[in-house]
Enzyme design. Structure first.
Site, mmCIF file in Angstrom:
data_model
loop_
_atom_site.group_PDB
_atom_site.id
_atom_site.type_symbol
_atom_site.label_atom_id
_atom_site.label_comp_id
_atom_site.label_asym_id
_atom_site.label_seq_id
_atom_site.Cartn_x
_atom_site.Cartn_y
_atom_site.Cartn_z
ATOM 1 N N HIS A 305 17.184 49.341 22.501
ATOM 2 C CA HIS A 305 15.874 49.574 24.533
ATOM 3 C C HIS A 305 16.064 48.610 25.033
ATOM 4 O O HIS A 305 15.796 47.423 24.270
ATOM 5 C CB HIS A 305 15.177 50.321 23.748
ATOM 6 C CG HIS A 305 13.474 50.965 24.153
ATOM 7 N ND1 HIS A 305 13.099 50.469 24.913
ATOM 8 C CD2 HIS A 305 13.740 52.238 24.900
ATOM 9 C CE1 HIS A 305 12.403 51.518 26.075
ATOM 10 N NE2 HIS A 305 12.859 52.923 25.738
ATOM 11 N N ASP A 363 16.684 59.218 21.887
ATOM 12 C CA ASP A 363 17.692 59.546 23.201
ATOM 13 C C ASP A 363 18.950 60.487 21.564
ATOM 14 O O ASP A 363 19.587 60.883 21.659
ATOM 15 C CB ASP A 363 18.933 59.474 23.977
ATOM 16 C CG ASP A 363 17.657 59.595 24.990
ATOM 17 O OD1 ASP A 363 17.764 57.961 25.371
ATOM 18 O OD2 ASP A 363 17.358 60.520 25.719
HETATM 19 C C1 SDX Z 1 15.685 55.501 27.978
HETATM 20 O O1 SDX Z 1 12.754 51.856 29.215
HETATM 21 C C2 SDX Z 1 12.277 53.560 28.718
HETATM 22 O O2 SDX Z 1 11.172 52.990 28.341
HETATM 23 C C3 SDX Z 1 13.655 53.674 28.742
HETATM 24 C C4 SDX Z 1 13.101 55.608 27.540
HETATM 25 C C5 SDX Z 1 11.374 56.437 28.131
HETATM 26 O O3 SDX Z 1 11.527 57.264 27.261
HETATM 27 O O4 SDX Z 1 11.663 56.344 29.369
HETATM 28 O O5 SDX Z 1 12.808 54.664 26.555
HETATM 29 C C6 SDX Z 1 14.020 56.524 27.708
HETATM 30 O O6 SDX Z 1 16.251 55.565 28.353
HETATM 31 C C7 SDX Z 1 15.643 55.330 26.854
HETATM 32 C C8 SDX Z 1 17.947 54.651 26.388
HETATM 33 C C9 SDX Z 1 18.547 55.197 27.299
HETATM 34 N N1 SDX Z 1 19.741 54.782 26.730
HETATM 35 C C10 SDX Z 1 21.185 54.988 26.006
HETATM 36 O O7 SDX Z 1 20.532 54.773 24.853
HETATM 37 C C11 SDX Z 1 21.935 54.190 26.435
HETATM 38 C C12 SDX Z 1 22.590 52.529 25.178
HETATM 39 N N2 SDX Z 1 21.837 52.116 25.396
HETATM 40 C C13 SDX Z 1 21.822 50.928 26.431
HETATM 41 O O8 SDX Z 1 22.749 51.159 27.813
HETATM 42 C C14 SDX Z 1 21.115 49.539 25.782
HETATM 43 O O9 SDX Z 1 20.471 49.711 25.413
HETATM 44 C C15 SDX Z 1 19.841 50.141 27.089
HETATM 45 C C16 SDX Z 1 20.253 50.495 28.908
HETATM 46 C C17 SDX Z 1 18.796 50.993 26.851
HETATM 47 C C18 SDX Z 1 18.742 48.700 27.861
HETATM 48 O O10 SDX Z 1 19.654 47.354 27.938
HETATM 49 P P1 SDX Z 1 19.246 46.178 28.304
HETATM 50 O O11 SDX Z 1 17.461 46.078 28.029
HETATM 51 O O12 SDX Z 1 19.119 46.036 29.252
HETATM 52 O O13 SDX Z 1 19.942 45.414 27.254
HETATM 53 P P2 SDX Z 1 21.457 44.752 27.201
HETATM 54 O O14 SDX Z 1 22.454 46.004 27.937
HETATM 55 O O15 SDX Z 1 21.701 43.535 28.055
HETATM 56 O O16 SDX Z 1 21.947 44.766 25.612
HETATM 57 C C19 SDX Z 1 21.441 44.102 25.310
HETATM 58 C C20 SDX Z 1 22.872 43.318 24.529
HETATM 59 C C21 SDX Z 1 24.099 43.469 24.925
HETATM 60 O O17 SDX Z 1 24.861 42.642 24.508
HETATM 61 P P3 SDX Z 1 25.581 40.800 25.773
HETATM 62 O O18 SDX Z 1 26.002 41.307 26.460
HETATM 63 O O19 SDX Z 1 24.017 40.452 25.217
HETATM 64 O O20 SDX Z 1 26.251 39.835 24.242
HETATM 65 O O21 SDX Z 1 22.718 44.138 23.497
HETATM 66 C C22 SDX Z 1 24.627 45.001 23.799
HETATM 67 C C23 SDX Z 1 24.616 44.443 24.998
HETATM 68 O O22 SDX Z 1 26.339 44.787 25.461
HETATM 69 N N3 SDX Z 1 23.884 46.017 23.751
HETATM 70 C C24 SDX Z 1 25.064 47.677 22.717
HETATM 71 C C25 SDX Z 1 24.168 48.471 23.707
HETATM 72 N N4 SDX Z 1 22.547 48.461 23.808
HETATM 73 C C26 SDX Z 1 22.776 47.449 24.506
HETATM 74 N N5 SDX Z 1 26.328 47.596 22.494
HETATM 75 C C27 SDX Z 1 26.197 48.598 22.540
HETATM 76 N N6 SDX Z 1 25.529 50.067 22.294
HETATM 77 C C28 SDX Z 1 24.343 49.622 22.527
HETATM 78 N N7 SDX Z 1 23.807 50.902 23.283
#
Ligand code: SDX
Length: 428
Positions: A305, A363
């Site tokens: 998140h 989720d």
């Molecule tokens: C919702 O914003 C909100 O409040 C949203 C929400 C709401 O109520 O409105 O809470 C609802 O959207 C919840 C989130 C649902 N999405 C997912 O579950 C999809 C999987 N999660 C990711 O795509 C990600 O965690 C996000 C999109 C949720 C957040 O992404 P960020 O904040 O941009 O973080 P990032 O992508 O920069 O990740 C940070 C690091 C990265 O590694 P590095 O590049 O630093 O080496 O963490 C890793 C990412 O690769 N990472 C993951 C991961 N999520 C982040 N690695 C594996 N699995 C994951 N799920």
């Protein structure tokens, strides 16, 4: 009161005002930065940028706290119901009995949609994704309700708000019925909001439908958990659309479109598909390795998140609700739940997820619960959008009523071609 922040730019020393909130991080006001320095700030994804001031919802990502108008989400989910939460988000206070009765009546009086909407649905293929139907039909509401599109009129703003809160469940149920070739079911206004929705989804003309109160209560709680969440992507979309003066139905339709993305509200559908793809507990290590592999775009859907760097408080309540629903339905051993719980256990003990502070979000468990209730995976995000409609409306209303409101128009860092002259075709 925070101390001012100074910024040295070339030979200039700028004192920037710091604004403090009630709780949470203060902000540095950079509104005049461009005028004073000729430079913009740069923050793609807005990881450190506050887009607005708001009194509606507060998240402490490190502590795993979520407050709606100051009330903790676990207390609202435990003691309240969704329509009460709608009132709280819209008006800022919990309703007293008279306010509650009036609000319920106002929502109930708007649950039907214009009869010609039925024809609107006929234009879709039966296998259209329900979110494509919701984006279209919510936007189309502005074609039916011209009398509540003048955003300068407070009364029209409130009627439009009531209409969307009341009609979204009816439209979502219609999208579901249309996708399975069953007749639409009209709202029945002697039922509570969520029971009415369950009946519109699962009743058939050939027999009496009895709402299961345990399932209705569980779904109502799920709606509370999804109602609002600060300036997430879809809420920011609604605010940006609203800042141009677009009508409220169009703004909410823009929010529905943004929520559909798998990184956002589409994650509940994606998380369940991921659990189904993993299939059995012994396959989990393979998928954990994929999630950690930089060269593999696979991510653990339902994990991570932007704000929560601790457990999403909604996920905990969601997990409890999942067990309640499975118990009520007599589902003893759901293989998907086994995979989910083992995946969570492994991920939370893995250094990669610990270092990156990746926890299950709302989720991760919602899909298992909704599937057990009988909803197809394709309906999961539409249910998220149903609940988030009140949050989008409350945030839109707050923006419209802000005397300092202006159209949102971010700037950019341009790295394209410098100015150059046109080259006639024969000389290229
Ligand atoms: C919702 O914003 C909100 O409040 C949203 C929400 C709401 O109520 O409105 O809470 C609802 O959207 C919840 C989130 C649902 N999405 C997912 O579950 C999809 C999987 N999660 C990711 O795509 C990600 O965690 C996000 C999109 C949720 C957040 O992404 P960020 O904040 O941009 O973080 P990032 O992508 O920069 O990740 C940070 C690091 C990265 O590694 P590095 O590049 O630093 O080496 O963490 C890793 C990412 O690769 N990472 C993951 C991961 N999520 C982040 N690695 C594996 N699995 C994951 N799920």
């Amino acid at each position: 009161m925070s101390k001012p922040v100074s910024l040295n730019v070339a030979d200039q020393k700028l004192d920037l005002t710091v604004k403090d909130g009630t709780i949470g991080p203060s902000v540095v006001d950079i509104a005049k930065l461009y005028a004073q320095t000729g430079m913009f700030t740069y923050d793609p994804g807005f990881t450190s940028t506050a887009s607005c001031e708001s009194k509606i919802t507060y998240i402490d990502g490190d502590e795993g706290v979520l407050l709606y108008r100051g009330y903790p989400i676990d207390q609202l989910a435990e003691h309240g119901d969704f329509l009460e939460t709608c009132y709280l988000l819209l008006y800022g206070e919990l309703p007293n009995p008279a306010q509650r009765t009036d609000f319920n009546y106002r929502v109930t009086r708007h649950t039907m949609v214009h009869e010609q909407m039925m024809r609107f649905f006929q234009g879709f293929r039966r296998d259209a994704h329900p979110m494509s139907v919701m984006v279209a039909s919510v936007g189309a509401l502005s074609a039916f309700y011209h009398d509540s599109t003048d955003i300068a009129d407070e009364n029209q703003r409130m009627i439009a708000s009531m209409r969307m809160i009341a009609k979204f469940p009816t439209l979502a149920a219609m999208a579901y019925k249309y996708s399975i070739g069953q007749p639409f079911v009209y709202p029945q206004n002697d039922l509570d909001y969520t029971s009415n929705f369950l009946r519109m989804c699962f009743a058939v003309p050939t027999e009496e439908y009895k709402v299961n109160p345990v399932l209705s209560r569980a779904l109502d709680r799920i709606f509370i958990l999804h109602a609002d969440h600060e300036q997430n992507a879809s809420t920011s979309t609604v605010r940006l659309a609203g800042s141009s003066g677009a009508n409220p139905f169009a703004c909410i339709a823009a929010g529905v479109a943004c929520l559909w993305g798998p990184a956002h509200g589409g994650a509940n559908e994606a998380a369940l598909k991921m659990l189904q793809e993993i299939g059995t507990v012994d396959k989990i290590p393979h998928y954990i390795a994929r999630a950690k592999d930089k060269n593999d775009p696979f991510r653990l859907m339902g994990f991570g998140h932007r704000v929560y760097k601790n457990y999403d408080p909604r996920a905990k309540i969601m997990q409890k609700t999942t067990h309640e629903v499975l118990n009520e339905l007599g589902i003893k051993d759901d293989p998907l739940l086994d995979v989910a719980m083992e995946l969570e256990r492994i991920a939370l003990s893995d250094s990669y997820f610990i270092e990156k502070k990746l926890y299950p979000n709302i989720d991760f468990y919602s899909g298992i619960t909704l599937k057990a209730m009988g909803f197809p995976t394709s309906m999961f995000t539409a249910l998220f959008a149903l609940a988030r409609t009140v949050g989008w409306i409350a945030q839109w209303k707050e923006m419209i009523e802000d005397p300092g409101q202006k159209i949102g128009r971010p700037r950019q860092l341009y790295t394209g071609a410098p100015q150059r002259d046109y080259v006639p075709t024969h000389m290229r």
